[in-house]
Design a protein around this motif. Sequence first.
Motif, PDB file in Angstrom:
ATOM      1  N   ILE A  53       0.941  -1.513   0.093  1.00  0.00           N
ATOM      2  CA  ILE A  53      -0.160  -0.092   0.107  1.00  0.00           C
ATOM      3  C   ILE A  53       0.757   1.194   0.051  1.00  0.00           C
ATOM      4  N   VAL A  54       1.670   1.409   0.775  1.00  0.00           N
ATOM      5  CA  VAL A  54       2.802   2.408   1.061  1.00  0.00           C
ATOM      6  C   VAL A  54       3.566   2.685  -0.462  1.00  0.00           C
ATOM      7  N   ILE A  55       3.962   1.597  -1.032  1.00  0.00           N
ATOM      8  CA  ILE A  55       4.754   1.665  -2.381  1.00  0.00           C
ATOM      9  C   ILE A  55       3.708   2.276  -3.317  1.00  0.00           C
ATOM     10  N   LEU A  56       2.666   1.850  -3.352  1.00  0.00           N
ATOM     11  CA  LEU A  56       1.482   2.148  -4.561  1.00  0.00           C
ATOM     12  C   LEU A  56       1.026   3.947  -4.329  1.00  0.00           C
ATOM     13  N   VAL A  76       1.431   9.197  -6.043  1.00  0.00           N
ATOM     14  CA  VAL A  76       1.539  10.595  -5.579  1.00  0.00           C
ATOM     15  C   VAL A  76       2.855  11.336  -6.062  1.00  0.00           C
ATOM     16  N   PHE A  77       3.774  10.876  -5.910  1.00  0.00           N
ATOM     17  CA  PHE A  77       5.107  11.264  -6.701  1.00  0.00           C
ATOM     18  C   PHE A  77       4.745  11.390  -8.113  1.00  0.00           C
ATOM     19  N   GLY A  78       4.393  10.261  -8.810  1.00  0.00           N
ATOM     20  CA  GLY A  78       4.203  10.455 -10.065  1.00  0.00           C
ATOM     21  C   GLY A  78       3.038  11.611 -10.621  1.00  0.00           C
ATOM     22  N   GLU A  79       1.985  11.903  -9.726  1.00  0.00           N
ATOM     23  CA  GLU A  79       1.250  12.993 -10.021  1.00  0.00           C
ATOM     24  C   GLU A  79       1.719  14.146  -9.983  1.00  0.00           C
TER      25      GLU A  79
END
Length: 428
Positions: A41-44, A49-52
Amino acid sequence: MKTPRRPDRYMECFPSSPKRRKAFAPRTTISPLMDPIVAIIVILVVAKVFGEGLERLGYPPMIGEIGAGVLLGPAVLGLVTLDETLEVFATIGVIALLFISGVEMNPKAFAAAKSAAAFTAGTGVAVPFALGFLGGALLGLSFAEQFFLAVILSITSIGVSVRALIDLRRLDSLVGNTVIGAAVVDDIIGIVLLGVLSPVALSGRLDLLPLAGALLLAVLFIGFAFTIGRRLSVWLFRISRSMLTHEMPYVAAIAIALATAAAAHALGLHYAIGAFVAGIILGRQVRNDRSVFDGIIDFGFGFFVTFFFASIGLLFSPDPAVFVGLLVPALIVLAIAGKTLGGYLGSRYFLASPAAALTVGFGISARGEIALVVAQVSLAAGIIGAGLYSAVTVMVIATIFAAPLLMKWGFALQERGARGGRPSAETQ
């Protein structure tokens, strides 16, 4: 440098079977401070969020996903490391990524770029291969390390190239088709070179038998896939559409992609090659079923593909001693310059502008999963030492970050040229 093992033990280190590959995989586990489901969950969440955030700034979101892996991994916070579960997710991610790119590929446009792709693949391997030997000699490396470096610099990451083109919305362009075609051929060449790396590095001479065998298997696989494999896959997909179960076509498409990827892997090729071939074979059928097409893209990019790029960041664990000296910056310069020059020379005749040919060179400059496999295998076999392995890992990460940014700049150059009165087909 670590003392090489005997030649007869040497080939045991090469990933000719899943068991042998597993034996030399990094022994990493999810942090004991974090439950595996929580880690997923944390990775996803962090990756998305970083990608956005990166996409809002005008950069490809894959950079943010890799950055999330670096942040969460051993390099910074040390919350998550790559274990077998995440490796499986990452492998399915690259399969999904290449299957989707094959489905989205325009067969006519891809066929139109085949000559440019073939020439680009040739020069895109020859130039960095020669620079690898030359650079290795100037850096004072042994013959075995020089040959290893030449192989590493010759390999392109098709996964990174495809994702960058999708993010930049340039996959279905002449430049995009040239990059993907060249990357596919480069990956096949990379696997062939991996097969001869051990005997050449040990003996100092080239044995043509393993080279010919690996090349023959690749040709037979592709030939079978586009003849008997195509008919069988299309037939199975059509049968699935007549089933009462609503999701059966979706299941059939995924199963065919995984099966083709597994078949390629069993023959010594990378999973990505089989997945890409499966996507091309089923492209028309999947595109005609919009619900299946949208479902595969949403679930692929929303979940598994994210883990593929996050896993690259999780592997990043730099040794401070590696950054002392010229080795790391020299490898990064050789990696980007070699592929860029090779891609430019190979595609310039076929494209309408220098900017387009330069963008092709940028597009094939990233290294990725196959380069890391070659490095891991070479370290386990004693071809290279821990210092060169760490330096190569840093180089791979650097090219993955640099390639999408360079491609974005290259496409911007093309657009400025078109607005200046020099329109070209590849900017459409």
